[in-house]
Design an enzyme around this catalytic site. Structure first.
Site, PDB file in Angstrom:
ATOM      1  N   THR A  46      73.402  84.078 -24.567  1.00  0.00           N
ATOM      2  CA  THR A  46      72.668  84.237 -25.828  1.00  0.00           C
ATOM      3  C   THR A  46      71.170  84.063 -25.621  1.00  0.00           C
ATOM      4  O   THR A  46      70.354  84.794 -26.199  1.00  0.00           O
ATOM      5  CB  THR A  46      73.153  83.193 -26.850  1.00  0.00           C
ATOM      6  OG1 THR A  46      74.567  83.258 -26.952  1.00  0.00           O
ATOM      7  CG2 THR A  46      72.541  83.436 -28.207  1.00  0.00           C
ATOM      8  N   THR A  47      70.797  83.100 -24.788  1.00  0.00           N
ATOM      9  CA  THR A  47      69.386  82.806 -24.534  1.00  0.00           C
ATOM     10  C   THR A  47      68.666  83.985 -23.896  1.00  0.00           C
ATOM     11  O   THR A  47      67.447  84.105 -24.004  1.00  0.00           O
ATOM     12  CB  THR A  47      69.275  81.560 -23.630  1.00  0.00           C
ATOM     13  OG1 THR A  47      69.978  80.481 -24.249  1.00  0.00           O
ATOM     14  CG2 THR A  47      67.835  81.143 -23.408  1.00  0.00           C
ATOM     15  N   TYR A 109      81.463  86.166 -36.421  1.00  0.00           N
ATOM     16  CA  TYR A 109      81.493  86.921 -37.681  1.00  0.00           C
ATOM     17  C   TYR A 109      82.903  87.073 -38.251  1.00  0.00           C
ATOM     18  O   TYR A 109      83.126  86.841 -39.426  1.00  0.00           O
ATOM     19  CB  TYR A 109      80.835  88.304 -37.527  1.00  0.00           C
ATOM     20  CG  TYR A 109      80.642  89.028 -38.851  1.00  0.00           C
ATOM     21  CD1 TYR A 109      79.625  88.653 -39.709  1.00  0.00           C
ATOM     22  CD2 TYR A 109      81.495  90.044 -39.243  1.00  0.00           C
ATOM     23  CE1 TYR A 109      79.462  89.291 -40.933  1.00  0.00           C
ATOM     24  CE2 TYR A 109      81.352  90.679 -40.470  1.00  0.00           C
ATOM     25  CZ  TYR A 109      80.328  90.294 -41.306  1.00  0.00           C
ATOM     26  OH  TYR A 109      80.165  90.913 -42.529  1.00  0.00           O
ATOM     27  N   TYR A 134      83.421  79.436 -24.499  1.00  0.00           N
ATOM     28  CA  TYR A 134      82.141  79.000 -25.051  1.00  0.00           C
ATOM     29  C   TYR A 134      82.302  78.792 -26.550  1.00  0.00           C
ATOM     30  O   TYR A 134      82.514  79.745 -27.298  1.00  0.00           O
ATOM     31  CB  TYR A 134      81.065  80.039 -24.751  1.00  0.00           C
ATOM     32  CG  TYR A 134      79.666  79.697 -25.240  1.00  0.00           C
ATOM     33  CD1 TYR A 134      79.304  78.413 -25.634  1.00  0.00           C
ATOM     34  CD2 TYR A 134      78.675  80.680 -25.295  1.00  0.00           C
ATOM     35  CE1 TYR A 134      78.032  78.109 -26.076  1.00  0.00           C
ATOM     36  CE2 TYR A 134      77.390  80.394 -25.720  1.00  0.00           C
ATOM     37  CZ  TYR A 134      77.078  79.114 -26.123  1.00  0.00           C
ATOM     38  OH  TYR A 134      75.801  78.823 -26.561  1.00  0.00           O
ATOM     39  N   ARG A 139      76.529  79.439 -34.179  1.00  0.00           N
ATOM     40  CA  ARG A 139      76.261  80.869 -34.025  1.00  0.00           C
ATOM     41  C   ARG A 139      77.461  81.740 -34.410  1.00  0.00           C
ATOM     42  O   ARG A 139      77.279  82.853 -34.899  1.00  0.00           O
ATOM     43  CB  ARG A 139      75.856  81.193 -32.585  1.00  0.00           C
ATOM     44  CG  ARG A 139      74.460  80.708 -32.209  1.00  0.00           C
ATOM     45  CD  ARG A 139      74.092  81.166 -30.803  1.00  0.00           C
ATOM     46  NE  ARG A 139      72.735  80.798 -30.463  1.00  0.00           N
ATOM     47  CZ  ARG A 139      71.649  81.533 -30.740  1.00  0.00           C
ATOM     48  NH1 ARG A 139      71.777  82.671 -31.387  1.00  0.00           N
ATOM     49  NH2 ARG A 139      70.449  81.123 -30.385  1.00  0.00           N
ATOM     50  N   LYS A 163      82.240  75.465 -22.276  1.00  0.00           N
ATOM     51  CA  LYS A 163      80.881  75.102 -22.655  1.00  0.00           C
ATOM     52  C   LYS A 163      80.968  74.722 -24.128  1.00  0.00           C
ATOM     53  O   LYS A 163      81.141  75.583 -24.996  1.00  0.00           O
ATOM     54  CB  LYS A 163      79.907  76.258 -22.441  1.00  0.00           C
ATOM     55  CG  LYS A 163      78.476  75.939 -22.898  1.00  0.00           C
ATOM     56  CD  LYS A 163      77.559  77.152 -22.803  1.00  0.00           C
ATOM     57  CE  LYS A 163      76.172  76.806 -23.344  1.00  0.00           C
ATOM     58  NZ  LYS A 163      75.271  77.984 -23.377  1.00  0.00           N
ATOM     59  N   ILE A 205      75.247  73.525 -19.445  1.00  0.00           N
ATOM     60  CA  ILE A 205      74.603  74.839 -19.349  1.00  0.00           C
ATOM     61  C   ILE A 205      73.448  74.778 -20.332  1.00  0.00           C
ATOM     62  O   ILE A 205      73.649  74.723 -21.543  1.00  0.00           O
ATOM     63  CB  ILE A 205      75.573  75.989 -19.653  1.00  0.00           C
ATOM     64  CG1 ILE A 205      76.639  76.059 -18.557  1.00  0.00           C
ATOM     65  CG2 ILE A 205      74.810  77.312 -19.744  1.00  0.00           C
ATOM     66  CD1 ILE A 205      77.688  77.146 -18.769  1.00  0.00           C
TER      67      ILE A 205
END
Length: 290
Positions: A46-47, A109, A134, A139, A163, A205
């Site tokens: 994402t980063t 979503y 993850y 998010r 994660k 992470i």
């Protein structure tokens, strides 16, 4: 996997002023982290603003990181989405020869229930590839409960790690307490890194870690060695900058840090925008304090 232990960093994607990928700055970022103690690199998370990269750009970024890294650090590749069969297809078709595992975010979503989340990762496990679950409810809109994580960990050995970025640190501790041998947890929240590592986690992470790799990797190493006082000295030194970089979303804050250090240029792709003047000033002031 013991090789994925310590500080992994979720690399940003540097951009030029015209918003093309800045491969020279990406090289600087990789070398900076390798030189300063980062343990492994996470590609296209994402980063990295991966959602704004074209398929061709993703291929170029992957190729560039593999080349620059030159097998010096283990690599993890981000492949996730909210279409289970499409994610499965992408994992199966990807050349993972340079990667230790795939980091796959839970479906966003759609907001599946716990059985849906279980079935999603069951399908991904069927690829036979090493998968890192993850969980980032802030998010995705849906939490993977600790019991679901434990269920997956017990049934599918190639789901080898999570994660964890739930807002409730007790969930981290529940997983660490109940997990089967061979399954690992790393913090997905920079500020929880130290307590989670001390509780038995495999590190983090990290986002802030790529800006302060020497300090962050030293902190985690001290935690593994049981040197709690020394580790918390570093934690307390970095806690304010860690909070600031997420104040207006990620990765706008870490890009300020990296730009101030002369590693990248401070550009983001829409719908993300650069940090406000006020936040930028606060980040720079805290960097000076550090």
């Amino acid at each position: 996997m013991s090789i994925l232990k310590g500080v992994g960093v979720a690399l940003v994607t540097p951009f030029n002023e015209d918003l093309s990928v800045d491969f020279d700055s990406l090289t600087k970022l990789i070398e900076y982290n390798i030189d300063n103690g980062t343990n492994y690199l996470v590609v296209l998370g994402t980063t990295a603003e991966a959602a704004t990269l074209s398929d061709d750009e993703k291929k170029q970024v992957i190729k560039h990181i593999i080349k620059v890294n030159n097998k010096r650090l283990p690599l993890v590749l981000g492949i996730g989405g909210n279409n289970t069969l499409e994610v499965k297809k992408q994992i199966e078709e990807a050349d993972l020869s340079a990667f230790e595992a795939v980091l796959s975010v839970s479906p966003y979503y759609n907001k599946p229930n716990q059985e849906g989340l279980y079935q999603h990762y069951k399908v991904l496990a069927s690829t036979g590839k090493n998968i890192i679950i993850y969980n980032v409810p802030s998010r995705t809109g849906q939490n993977i409960d600790a019991d679901t994580t434990i269920r997956l960990a017990k049934e599918f050995p190639n789901l080898l790690m999570i994660k964890e970025a739930a807002p409730n640190i007790l969930q981290y501790f529940d997983i660490l307490r109940k997990k089967p041998e061979g399954f690992s947890l790393v913090s997905g929240d920079d500020e929880y890194t130290l307590p989670v590592t001390l509780a038995g986690g495999n590190g983090v992470i990290s986002v802030i870690g790529q800006g302060y790799p020497k300090e962050f990797s030293t902190m985690v190493k001290l935690a593994f060695e049981g040197k709690i006082k020394e580790a918390y000295e570093i934690h307390n030194k970095l806690v304010e900058i860690t909070r600031l970089i997420f104040a207006e979303g990620n990765p706008c804050g870490i890009k300020v840090v990296l730009a101030e250090k002369g590693i990248i240029k401070n550009y983001l792709r829409l719908p993300l925008v650069a940090a406000s003047e006020g936040l930028t000033a606060k980040i720079k002031a805290e960097m000076a304090n550090i």
